[in-house]
Design an enzyme around this catalytic site. Structure first.
Site, PDB file in Angstrom:
ATOM      1  N   SER A   1       0.588  10.990  -9.067  1.00  0.00           N
ATOM      2  CA  SER A   1      -0.523  10.309  -8.871  1.00  0.00           C
ATOM      3  C   SER A   1      -1.060  10.542  -7.246  1.00  0.00           C
ATOM      4  O   SER A   1      -2.119   9.741  -6.631  1.00  0.00           O
ATOM      5  CB  SER A   1      -0.313   8.940  -8.978  1.00  0.00           C
ATOM      6  OG  SER A   1      -0.352   8.582 -10.430  1.00  0.00           O
TER       7      SER A   1
ATOM      8  N   SER B   1      -3.280   8.545 -10.177  1.00  0.00           N
ATOM      9  CA  SER B   1      -3.988   7.218  -9.971  1.00  0.00           C
ATOM     10  C   SER B   1      -4.432   6.701  -8.553  1.00  0.00           C
ATOM     11  O   SER B   1      -5.230   5.780  -8.578  1.00  0.00           O
ATOM     12  CB  SER B   1      -2.991   6.032 -10.507  1.00  0.00           C
ATOM     13  OG  SER B   1      -1.964   6.159  -9.875  1.00  0.00           O
TER      14      SER B   1
ATOM     15  N   LYS C   1      -3.300   1.836  -0.833  1.00  0.00           N
ATOM     16  CA  LYS C   1      -3.518   1.809  -2.186  1.00  0.00           C
ATOM     17  C   LYS C   1      -3.358   0.466  -2.501  1.00  0.00           C
ATOM     18  O   LYS C   1      -2.401  -0.242  -2.132  1.00  0.00           O
ATOM     19  CB  LYS C   1      -2.636   2.600  -2.869  1.00  0.00           C
ATOM     20  CG  LYS C   1      -2.988   2.919  -4.420  1.00  0.00           C
ATOM     21  CD  LYS C   1      -2.022   3.834  -5.131  1.00  0.00           C
ATOM     22  CE  LYS C   1      -2.144   4.035  -6.553  1.00  0.00           C
ATOM     23  NZ  LYS C   1      -1.173   5.100  -7.090  1.00  0.00           N
TER      24      LYS C   1
END
Length: 483
Positions: free
Chosen positions: A175, A151, A76
């Site tokens: 997330s 997210s 990420k």
């Protein structure tokens, strides 16, 4: 080859059925071919990946072994990667190349993983749809008109579309778990302090925690093994021995006490999701689990408390992005104040600005007690509810999300509607507990997740329950059409 799980890749590499370099080339070609439909990557690191793959093959040839040696993954884009752009999904950091590796990145590199790239995400991890990214929205491989969750939407979409077997992600209010639910993956948020936050760009420091996104509980166990552990660089990291997660996946569920909170099944939950959760409960009962209804009375206060605490911490954390030392700087500032205002105004997107303002307001002199202090008291009550529940049960089970993935843009005009989608996930962050989402079926062709919560440092228990469930169900094996 792209269908292989991490566990299958480890076996294939050990048996010399293919090399890490061959596998890496296949996946890089697949990303180049298919990712334009999804937008799941911000940066592709082809040279680094091939370098790491060759090095992993050499290590294997020299007699080294390991479940992650030569395994391709992605990070990420809020984990710092030395010399590679670390953007956090924001214009503010579009030009930022981290001078060092995050602990998670260096630990996984030492274990032999191959970094294929950095995945798209909501800007500064603020969002539940992956639509606030400066690099554009990520699309859900199960239906390209729908969101993948956020997210960590880029990591989720990439793994779900079989662009790679697993990816790192982070969870501040759901997330990891919510995108896992929306894309038919298994995702684990570890106990707060289990995985180092050093080099992980902060959103809300008391809530953020890194973890794995993969297709199976077994793969989550393998990736978590490489991520977890004490780190002296992170003052919130906890010095607790890391068990062998993969070895712990063979426990019987006979007599396992599963608590189902009555508050989870009220208004707001899609009845079709409620039915799928009941099916999951029946499946676990067949495996010997005992079901008990419990209560988490302060759950209704969790969202307002979270949306005071998280923005308050964000307003403090994001004050470092001022156009001076790194990140976006406005052109031709008239003076220092102009530099700050325009750099931040241009660098941050609307959702980040909204949360900074809410957070600054909640921390301001006249409102600190009314908002921030009260939110911290609610946080304590939420934690106490869990402590009481875990005196009676071993695991808490419920839906991961109240609804399946919504259409792109559907909640953009109403941020509160999007915030309410986190209702089942944020309590684990407020309490610091480990939580896992695993596939539970489909509604209108869109995946649904079931969430499991456990006491502190019982990630192994969550992974074992999920693994036993996955040995007896096949939801997690379904693949999106076209990928």
């Amino acid at each position: 080859m792209h269908q292989l799980t991490l566990a299958e890749i480890a076996r294939g590499l050990a048996d010399k059925k293919f090399s890490s370099e061959e596998l890496t080339k296949v996946l890089l070609a697949r990303i180049t071919q298919l990712d334009p439909q999804l937008n799941s990557f911000i940066s592709l690191t082809e040279e680094l990946a091939l370098e790491q793959a060759k090095a992993a093959d050499v290590r294997r040839a020299n007699g080294e072994s390991g479940a992650l040696l030569g395994a391709p993954i992605a990070h990420k884009d809020l984990f710092c990667t030395q010399g590679i752009r670390t953007s956090c999904g924001s214009k503010m950091l579009d030009n930022f190349k981290a001078p060092y590796d995050a602990t998670v990145v260096s630990k996984l590199a030492a274990a032999g993983t191959v970094t294929l790239g950095k995945t798209n995400m909501d800007e500064f991890a603020m969002g539940s749809a992956n639509e606030s990214s400066w690099y554009g929205a990520v699309k859900n491989p199960w239906n390209l008109e729908h969101v993948p969750g956020g997210s960590s939407g880029g990591s989720a979409a990439a793994v779900a579309a079989r662009l790679l077997p697993a990816a790192t992600a982070t969870d501040t209010g759901g997330s990891i778990r919510q995108p896992a639910a929306f894309t038919n993956l298994t995702g684990l948020k570890p106990t707060y302090g289990r995985v180092s936050r050093w080099g992980m760009i902060a959103y809300a420091s008391s809530l953020d925690q890194g973890g794995p996104l993969a297709r199976t509980a077994e793969d989550c166990a393998i990736l978590l093994q490489g991520m977890a552990g004490f780190d002296p660089n992170d003052s919130t990291s906890i010095d607790e021995p890391v068990p062998d997660y993969a070895a712990g996946l063979n426990g019987s569920l006979q007599g396992l006490r599963i608590g189902v909170p009555k508050e989870y099944f009220g208004a707001g939950l899609d009845p079709r999701i409620a039915d799928l959760i009941q099916n999951s409960i029946k499946e676990l009962q067949k495996l010997g689990a005992v079901i008990k209804e419990i209560s988490l009375p302060n759950m209704q206060h969790a969202i307002p408390a979270y949306y005071v605490i998280a923005p308050a911490e964000a307003s403090s954390n994001l004050s470092r992005f001022d156009g001076v030392r790194f990140g976006h700087r406005c052109a031709d500032p008239k003076n220092l104040e102009d530099l700050y205002k325009r750099s931040r105004g241009e660098g941050f997107g609307p959702e980040v600005q909204r949360r900074i303002m809410v957070g600054a307001y909640a921390l301001s002199a006249g409102y600190y007690d009314a908002y921030y202090l009260k939110a911290q008291k609610i946080r304590r009550l939420v934690k106490n509810d869990f402590m009481a529940a875990f005196n009676e049960v071993d695991i808490i089970l419920g839906p991961t999300t109240p609804n399946p993935a919504w259409k792109l843009g559907a909640k953009n005009s109403d941020p509160v509607a999007a915030y309410l989608e986190d209702v089942y996930t944020i309590t684990a962050n407020l309490a610091g507990l480990p939580g896992l989402s695993m596939p539970a079926g489909f509604v209108d062709g869109l995946p649904v997740g079931v969430q499991l919560l456990a006491p502190y440092f019982q990630e192994g228990r969550l992974l074992n329950v999920a693994h036993q469930y996955q040995l007896n169900t096949d939801w997690h094996t379904r693949t999106p059409t076209g990928f």
